[in-house]
Design an enzyme around this catalytic site. Structure first.
Site, mmCIF file in Angstrom:
data_model
loop_
_atom_site.group_PDB
_atom_site.id
_atom_site.type_symbol
_atom_site.label_atom_id
_atom_site.label_comp_id
_atom_site.label_asym_id
_atom_site.label_seq_id
_atom_site.Cartn_x
_atom_site.Cartn_y
_atom_site.Cartn_z
ATOM 1 N N SER A 1 0.827 -1.209 0.000
ATOM 2 C CA SER A 1 0.000 0.000 0.000
ATOM 3 C C SER A 1 0.858 1.255 0.000
ATOM 4 O O SER A 1 1.844 1.352 0.735
ATOM 5 C CB SER A 1 -0.914 0.009 1.229
ATOM 6 N N CYS A 2 0.452 2.243 -0.792
ATOM 7 C CA CYS A 2 1.136 3.540 -0.783
ATOM 8 C C CYS A 2 0.950 4.253 0.550
ATOM 9 O O CYS A 2 1.651 5.217 0.849
ATOM 10 C CB CYS A 2 0.619 4.420 -1.918
ATOM 11 N N SER A 3 -0.002 3.786 1.360
ATOM 12 C CA SER A 3 -0.265 4.386 2.667
ATOM 13 C C SER A 3 0.482 3.695 3.803
ATOM 14 O O SER A 3 0.380 4.117 4.954
ATOM 15 C CB SER A 3 -1.770 4.355 2.968
ATOM 16 N N HIS B 1 0.437 13.538 -0.033
ATOM 17 C CA HIS B 1 -0.201 12.230 0.121
ATOM 18 C C HIS B 1 -0.870 12.084 1.480
ATOM 19 O O HIS B 1 -2.102 12.134 1.585
ATOM 20 C CB HIS B 1 0.820 11.117 -0.100
#
EC number: 1.2.1.81
Length: 464
Positions: free
Chosen positions: A240-242, A367
């Site tokens: 996940s980019c998170s 982000h």
């Protein structure tokens, strides 16, 4: 193999049919395709295929991700109006009518192919649209299987199956053509993919680069914060980019935090081993530029350690390194997409904020960031000053950013990063982004004002 124009013709014919569907019919479609990529046997198959095909992540996490993402989108759209009159305000005389955007080109990542595909399909079809998916070349088989499952769901309710297609021609020319002839693009993937979408001349939603960072304040429940951060970082091996890439505990709780991280399966890599790890994680790419080594992306801590030639204790889930300053001079500030986490010791909240800003200005502008605190003044300060599209409080960022039962963020796998990250929106891109809205305005009592009403206070301060 069909051409892009042939697939687009099929998509437009299918969309024209559902253009006249009622809200009830559209909601049935969403339930039908959603079930196919939510049902236990199907998602177990898709998760296994995705891991085997891409080499990214792990099966159990991908099963959970299907439940979260597809289930979350279905929860968000339940009872929501997306057909015809969706809002009427008698006082303002404004009525709003939802219309389809048409045919959507949806570009998918290799790191999270099948759950992203399923969640997007539900949201896109909620608006009476058709979609043509462009999978990553590394995830073509698993993505195609997910699409075939959803097409079976469409047939079950008598809807045209060409509402959902996979781009058959894998060439660069084909994806370029698809982007140009579609009505809307939603691009989840690398910066290069997003830039291509924005440069196509077609309206587009894209994502920015992740580099999620979290502060652990002096009043935090340190044990709970460590547990959340480790669970987030380990989930699907950080596809996940998170997923947290850096964590910034303040000095007052630093030692306690590191002890709790160790209890949760972390191992601190130091000295020569730290250098070996860095040199394994970042290598010259084909263009000679130092870049993240694809061999470490979404792999286990043990696989990464073996590749780096370092020994780690049995049972290690996450590799920790202490961050160095100047931050720019230390490659561990970068996005890692792996269970490797950088820890920066801050003097206090003010210093933690300084580190947070520097990290996200270097990588991951716009982000997200997170904080573990109960002090509302810290939360408000970040809300006022931090150039992040989402700030996640006392939560796992990999789960919380994209929507979860424990918060009310819209469920998505596409996180807009605003102008800070080179995107057109700061929002979680979800079903409401896939409808056009017609505003009908009828005459009402006119609004009026006097010069005194408008400028009275201004004149008192500055004069006329």
């Amino acid at each position: 193999m069909k051409t892009v124009s042939e697939q687009m013709e099929l998509a437009r014919k299918a969309q024209a049919i559902v253009n006249d569907y009622t809200q009830e019919q559209i909601d049935e479609i969403c339930l039908a395709i959603g079930w196919e990529v939510y049902e236990d046997e199907n998602i177990a198959k898709l998760a296994k295929m995705a891991v085997e095909e891409t080499g990214y992540g792990n099966v159990q996490s991908k099963i959970i991700k299907h439940k979260r993402k597809v289930g979350g989108v279905l929860h968000d759209i339940k009872g929501a109006k997306s057909v015809g009159l969706i809002e009427r305000n008698e006082e303002t005389g404004i009525s709003k009518y939802a219309k389809p955007v048409g045919v959507v080109c949806a570009i998918l990542p290799a790191t999270n192919p099948t759950a992203t595909c399923g969640g997007k399909a539900v949201g896109i079809l909620k608006g009476r649209n058709a979609v043509i998916f462009k999978p990553s070349s590394r995830a073509l088989k698993s993505t195609t299987e997910a699409i075939n499952m959803m097409r079976a769901g469409l047939r079950k309710v008598g809807a045209p199956e060409d509402l959902i297609q996979v781009l058959e021609d894998p060439s660069r020319e084909a994806i370029t053509e698809l982007m140009k002839v579609s009505d809307l693009i939603v691009a989840t993937g690398s910066g290069q993919v997003v830039r291509a979408a924005y440069s196509s001349g077609t309206p587009a939603y894209g994502v920015g680069q992740g580099n999620a960072c979290a502060i652990v304040a002096e009043d935090a429940d340190v044990a709970e914060a460590a547990k959340m951060i480790c669970g987030s970082k380990l989930f699907d091996y950080a596809t996940s980019c998170s997923s947290e890439n850096a964590v910034i505990p303040v000095e007052a709780v630093y030692d306690q935090f590191m002890a709790e991280m160790k209890k949760n399966g972390c191992y601190l890599v130091t000295g020569e081993d730290r250098e070996k790890l860095k040199n394994h994680m970042w290598k010259p790419n084909a263009k000679g530029k130092i870049a993240l080594n694809p061999d470490i992306i979404a792999k286990s801590a043990q696989v990464i350690a073996d590749g780096a030639g370092i020994s780690i204790p049995e049972g290690t889930d996450i590799l920790l390194v202490e961050g160095m300053e100047p931050i720019l001079g230390d490659k561990f500030h970068d996005e890692k997409i792996s269970p490797v986490l950088t820890v920066y010791k801050a003097k206090d909240f003010k210093d933690a904020y300084r580190i947070l800003v520097e990290l996200t200005n270097l990588v991951g502008r716009g982000h997200s960031c997170g904080i573990h605190t109960y002090k509302h003044e810290y939360i408000e300060f970040l809300g006022e000053h931090m150039k992040s599209s989402r700030i996640t409080v006392r939560q796992s960022m990999s789960a919380g950013n994209g929507g979860h039962p424990f918060n009310r963020m819209p469920s998505t796998a596409t996180l807009g990063c605003g102008t800070w990250g080179g995107n057109s929106t700061t929002e979680n891109v979800h079903w409401r982004h896939f409808i056009n809205v017609t505003w009908v305005n009828e005459p009402v009592a006119p609004w009026t004002f006097t010069d005194e009403d408008m400028w009275g206070d201004f004149w008192k301060k500055y004069g006329k």
